[in-house]
Write a protein that holds these residues in place. Structure first.
Motif, short mmCIF file in Angstrom:
data_model
loop_
_atom_site.label_atom_id
_atom_site.label_comp_id
_atom_site.label_asym_id
_atom_site.label_seq_id
_atom_site.Cartn_x
_atom_site.Cartn_y
_atom_site.Cartn_z
N ILE A 220 49.58 28.63 41.05
CA ILE A 220 48.92 29.78 42.15
C ILE A 220 47.80 30.38 41.52
N ALA A 221 47.69 30.33 40.16
CA ALA A 221 46.20 30.94 39.47
C ALA A 221 45.35 29.73 39.60
N GLN A 222 45.62 28.47 39.50
CA GLN A 222 44.64 27.41 39.67
C GLN A 222 44.25 27.20 41.01
N ARG B 272 37.82 28.93 44.95
CA ARG B 272 36.69 29.94 44.85
C ARG B 272 35.33 29.40 44.26
N PRO B 273 34.18 29.58 45.22
CA PRO B 273 32.74 29.13 44.60
C PRO B 273 32.51 29.66 43.46
N LEU C 91 46.12 39.94 40.46
CA LEU C 91 45.45 39.43 39.30
C LEU C 91 46.10 38.52 38.65
N VAL C 92 47.50 38.57 38.61
CA VAL C 92 48.28 37.44 37.83
C VAL C 92 48.06 36.09 38.63
N ASN C 93 47.88 36.28 39.96
CA ASN C 93 47.76 35.23 40.94
C ASN C 93 46.56 34.59 41.18
N GLY C 94 45.43 35.20 40.29
CA GLY C 94 44.22 34.50 40.36
C GLY C 94 43.19 34.80 41.45
N GLY D 170 50.19 36.21 29.79
CA GLY D 170 49.50 35.86 30.82
C GLY D 170 48.46 36.91 31.04
N TRP D 171 48.47 37.95 30.59
CA TRP D 171 47.41 38.93 31.05
C TRP D 171 47.45 40.08 29.80
N ARG D 172 46.29 40.75 29.86
CA ARG D 172 46.12 41.67 29.01
C ARG D 172 45.72 43.11 29.65
N HIS D 173 45.61 44.03 28.89
CA HIS D 173 45.31 45.51 29.40
C HIS D 173 45.02 46.31 28.29
#
Length: 322
Positions: free
Chosen positions: A74-76, A82-83, A129-132, A152-155
């Protein structure tokens, strides 16, 4: 076989919630329709993703493996559609000012870079965010987010925003007041409602800590809607409100008081995907750290003990509340 990304996204939400009712509410479809789409996906794959009965939903071993790959897919897909010069995608929550202050500072430093800002609550920001679909999220990180997505994510902490108590302009003036003096009203939806979210979860924890019931008013959304409700409120109304809004109320003539005895603070974080960052995203994170330090956002100016939901309950003034 060609995978239907829509069905994959449906599965990811069900896997996050492990509850078809909550997942259907997030996806804005009916529960029977969601169940049908998940069965369709399982039929196309040829294996079970979920083990479910009348009371429980759990991932099968194949479901756990598929979920890991589904998030990557999904993220890819989002990145591919997206341009390259589409701009940095961030989100804000209604009219609260934390993200606006950071975005303004970023725009002043890098006027040539485009920022695309959208309004989303914390959970929707996290999903995006996690889905790109977002590059940067400014949100409250919940235990469910970290448990459901351990990688898969950071904060990192961005701001501890104090709460103030707002009353009508014709109510008695005072510098501070106890949270326990009288009933507190909150603009949020209570536990068990379809719109219960990260903000409601925080307030429910505070309500339990104080041991007194709040008057839950629902979430009107914008500041103007909240202000209209306060104008309609009877004398003696006590609204527990973010500092962002409380100072705006004060400028418009409302009474504003600092909580005495205990200061609730709302833990805002900045989050990003754990992958190579674009130059714009990296610059945005640098600017956000400078804003946090410059405004002392992690050390609100108060001698009153601070509180936020945590294993220890109370965080004392002057201590790092992470």
């Amino acid at each position: 076989m060609d995978l239907d990304l829509r069905l994959v996204r449906y599965f990811v939400v069900v896997a996050d919630e492990l509850h078809f009712g909550r997942a259907a509410a997030r996806l804005h479809i009916s529960q029977p329709a969601l169940s049908k789409q998940i069965r369709r996906l399982e039929g196309e794959l040829g294996f079970r993703l979920l083990a479910r009965d009348s009371r429980h939903v759990a991932l099968t071993p194949d479901g756990i493996r598929f979920l890991r790959e589904a998030r990557v897919l999904i993220a890819q897909a989002a990145r591919m559609m997206r341009p390259e010069d589409a701009g940095l995608r961030v989100a804000h929550i209604f009219d609260l000012d934390t993200s606006r202050i950071v975005v303004d500072a970023f725009a002043d430093r890098f006027p040539e870079l485009t920022v695309i800002a959208s309004s989303m609550d914390s959970q929707r920001q996290f999903d995006a965010l996690v889905n790109g679909l977002l590059d940067i999220a400014i949100l409250r990180v919940t235990p469910a987010m970290t448990a459901g997505h351990p990688s898969g994510w950071r904060h990192r902490p961005l701001r501890l925003e104090p709460f103030w108590i707002v009353s009508r302009a014709d109510d008695p003036a005072a510098e501070s007041t106890s949270l326990l003096d009288d009933t507190l009203e909150v603009f949020a939806d209570p536990r068990g409602s379809a719109l219960f979210n990260a903000h409601g979860e925080y307030l429910a924890a505070l309500e339990a800590h104080l041991g007194v019931p709040f008057r839950w008013l629902g979430n009107p959304g914008t500041f103007d809607q909240c202000l209209a409700r306060m104008h309609r409120a009877p004398r003696g109304a006590r609204l527990l409100e973010f500092e962002s809004y409380a100072l705006r109320y004060r400028r418009l003539g409302m009474r504003v008081q600092r909580p005495a005895g205990l200061l609730p603070v709302y833990p805002w974080s900045i989050a990003w995907r754990d992958e190579p960052l674009s130059a714009a995203a990296s610059a945005f994170l640098d600017v956000s750290a400078e804003v946090t330090a410059g405004r002392s956002w992690l050390d609100p100016d108060s001698s009153t003990p601070r509180w936020q939901p945590s294993s220890s309950g109370v965080v004392h003034a002057g201590h790092d509340a992470r």
